[in-house]
Design an enzyme around this catalytic site. Structure first.
Site, PDB file in Angstrom:
ATOM      1  N   ASP A   7       0.771  -1.284   0.113  1.00 35.68           N
ATOM      2  CA  ASP A   7       0.033   0.113   0.002  1.00 35.68           C
ATOM      3  C   ASP A   7       0.891   1.056  -0.044  1.00 35.68           C
ATOM      4  O   ASP A   7       2.121   1.182   0.361  1.00 35.68           O
ATOM      5  CB  ASP A   7      -0.822  -0.003   1.163  1.00 35.68           C
ATOM      6  CG  ASP A   7      -1.664   1.126   1.467  1.00 35.68           C
ATOM      7  OD1 ASP A   7      -2.046   1.724   0.427  1.00 35.68           O
ATOM      8  OD2 ASP A   7      -1.869   1.469   2.721  1.00 35.68           O
ATOM      9  N   ASP A   9      -0.170   4.885   0.870  1.00 37.30           N
ATOM     10  CA  ASP A   9      -0.525   5.963   2.087  1.00 37.30           C
ATOM     11  C   ASP A   9      -0.376   5.349   3.546  1.00 37.30           C
ATOM     12  O   ASP A   9      -1.272   4.425   3.642  1.00 37.30           O
ATOM     13  CB  ASP A   9      -1.824   6.465   1.954  1.00 37.30           C
ATOM     14  CG  ASP A   9      -2.129   7.514   0.758  1.00 37.30           C
ATOM     15  OD1 ASP A   9      -1.188   7.740   0.197  1.00 37.30           O
ATOM     16  OD2 ASP A   9      -3.197   7.180  -0.097  1.00 37.30           O
TER      17      ASP A   9
HETATM   18  C1  BG6 Z   1      -6.002   5.670   0.303  1.00 39.28           C
HETATM   19  C2  BG6 Z   1      -5.962   6.333   1.349  1.00 39.28           C
HETATM   20  O1  BG6 Z   1      -4.729   5.365   0.052  1.00 39.28           O
HETATM   21  O2  BG6 Z   1      -6.337   6.456  -1.023  1.00 39.28           O
HETATM   22  C3  BG6 Z   1      -7.408   7.032   1.635  1.00 39.28           C
HETATM   23  O3  BG6 Z   1      -5.708   5.505   2.553  1.00 39.28           O
HETATM   24  C4  BG6 Z   1      -7.662   7.932   0.542  1.00 39.28           C
HETATM   25  O4  BG6 Z   1      -7.264   7.690   2.921  1.00 39.28           O
HETATM   26  C5  BG6 Z   1      -7.453   7.002  -0.889  1.00 39.28           C
HETATM   27  O5  BG6 Z   1      -8.875   8.340   0.768  1.00 39.28           O
HETATM   28  C6  BG6 Z   1      -8.175   7.940  -1.748  1.00 39.28           C
HETATM   29  O6  BG6 Z   1      -7.131   8.849  -2.349  1.00 39.28           O
HETATM   30  P1  BG6 Z   1      -7.077   9.840  -3.477  1.00 39.28           P
HETATM   31  O7  BG6 Z   1      -5.922  10.334  -3.549  1.00 39.28           O
HETATM   32  O8  BG6 Z   1      -7.387   9.107  -4.694  1.00 39.28           O
HETATM   33  O9  BG6 Z   1      -8.347  10.734  -3.129  1.00 39.28           O
HETATM   34 MG    MG Z   2      -2.688   3.088   3.792  1.00 39.68          MG
END
Ligand code: BG6
Ligand code: MG
Length: 216
Positions: A7, A9
């Site tokens: 993953d 984030d």
């Molecule tokens: C995930 C995060 O990796 O991506 C979430 O853990 C986030 O918190 C999701 O909402 C979507 O991200 P993005 O950048 O497409 O808004």
């Molecule tokens: Mg994550």
């Protein structure tokens, strides 16, 4: 094991904190304050679904049209992108680069399975695009975590059987997705929160091949 699928984030970099700050600001605008505990339930969850959960949390799930919700999600994303525009390789979490090098030297395939549409941009800013054999992000996935699709697509692109893959996640929804894909799950974070994972390290400094393989 033949591949590791990460993953992004909260595992490779602490962008989870910036997602939190951007959603929190939007929540405050809408009169829906929330804390880190509620934020845990948003980790790994797509942008659209996160907004739905926040609106439900504040009892405002019926107050906005689809278009208004799209505008709210865009506003959050613009704030998020401005927060992460300054990240560099200094923002890679401790131990991650060493672990990626260790994996590469040992001949493992390395993939990314992210629920974020910003995954390529964030990885580029961290200077880590070269470190991954394949990146699957939310833009090419229909069903978000806890659905296994993003992990399965990564395994397919790496040409590795899911049962020979280790998934690494900081989110409950992500650990669920890894297991649903039939992979071994490494959690990063609070062992009480990530109690479904096969192994949990409280932070990324625990990530070494030895630590993972001896417990698998
Ligand atoms: C995930 C995060 O990796 O991506 C979430 O853990 C986030 O918190 C999701 O909402 C979507 O991200 P993005 O950048 O497409 O808004
Ligand atoms: Mg994550």
């Amino acid at each position: 094991m033949k591949a590791f699928i990460f993953d992004l984030d909260g595992v490779i970099t602490d962008s989870a904190e910036y997602h939190y700050l951007a959603w929190k600001a939007l929540g405050e605008d809408l009169g829906i304050p929330f804390d880190r505990e509620f934020n845990e339930t948003l980790k790994g969850v797509s942008r659209t679904e996160s907004l739905e959960r926040i609106l439900r949390h504040g009892g405002r799930e019926n107050d906005f049209s689809l278009e208004e919700k799209e505008r709210l999600a865009t506003k959050k994303n613009e704030h998020y992108v401005s927060l992460i525009s300054k990240i560099t390789s200094d923002d890679i979490l401790p131990g991650v680069e060493a672990f990626l090098s260790e994996l590469k030297e040992a001949g493992y395939k390395i993939g990314m399975a992210s629920a974020s549409k910003n995954a390529h941009m964030v990885t580029r800013q961290l200077g880590l695009l070269h470190a991954f054999d394949h990146i699957v992000d939310a833009a090419t996935v229909v069903d978000s975590k806890p659905h296994p699709e993003v992990f399965l697509k990564a395994a397919e692109a790496l040409a590795v059987d899911p049962k020979d893959c280790v998934g690494v996640e900081d989110a409950v929804a992500g650990v669920e997705a890894i297991h649903a894909a039939g992979m071994f799950a490494v959690g990063i974070g609070d062992p009480l929160v990530l109690n479904e994972a096969d192994i949990v390290f409280t932070d990324t400094t625990g990530l070494t091949l030895d630590n993972v393989l001896t417990r698998n």
